[in-house]
Scaffold this motif. Structure first.
Motif: not given
Length: 143
Positions: A133-137, A139-143
């Motif tokens: 979950r942390a890795q996905l978050v 990934y999503i928040q990286t511009p």
């Protein structure tokens, strides 16, 4: 993921009791180690059986308090399901659920190297899901 990784996180200490020890001794060891099961082993290396709190409670119900002086061998499960360090965590979880066992000794080359409880498996899986979950978050928040 493998059981080896679970053992790396939780440690490889295994509480054991001799088959000839009395039930009172087994109960003291369960309490001392704060565990729900003991591997029955005379040398701490070979798995002769397993005895759980549930085994003792059921036997107490059937035989009464006199059971406390009986040997562990009288209540232990001799046909123990074991696994190896390279067993898959998901596979073991399924086996534990299907066989209704909560503790599985881990053996490597016929030698006891650890024990895994259903709680260990669940905790490992929850930690794994949290990492994903942390890795996905990230990934999503990286511009």
């Amino acid at each position: 993921m493998h059981i080896r990784q679970v053992l790396r996180r939780k440690g490889s200490e295994v509480a054991t009791v001799a088959a000839s020890a009395d039930i009172r001794t087994a109960l003291a060891l369960l309490a001392e180690h704060g565990v729900g099961a003991l591997v029955v082993s005379g040398d701490g290396r070979a798995v002769e059986g397993i005895v759980s709190e549930r085994d003792v409670v059921r036997a107490l119900h059937e035989r009464g308090a006199a059971l406390l002086t009986d040997p562990v061998s009288s209540v232990m499960t001799a046909d123990v399901h074991t696994c190896v360090p390279d067993s898959g965590v998901e596979e073991l979880a399924r086996t534990m659920t299907d066989r209704r066992v909560r503790h599985v000794p881990v053996v490597d080359g016929g030698v006891l190297v650890g024990i895994v409880s259903i709680g260990d498996v669940v905790k490992f899986r929850l930690d794994q899901l949290e990492e994903e979950r942390a890795q996905l978050v990230d990934y999503i928040q990286t511009p």
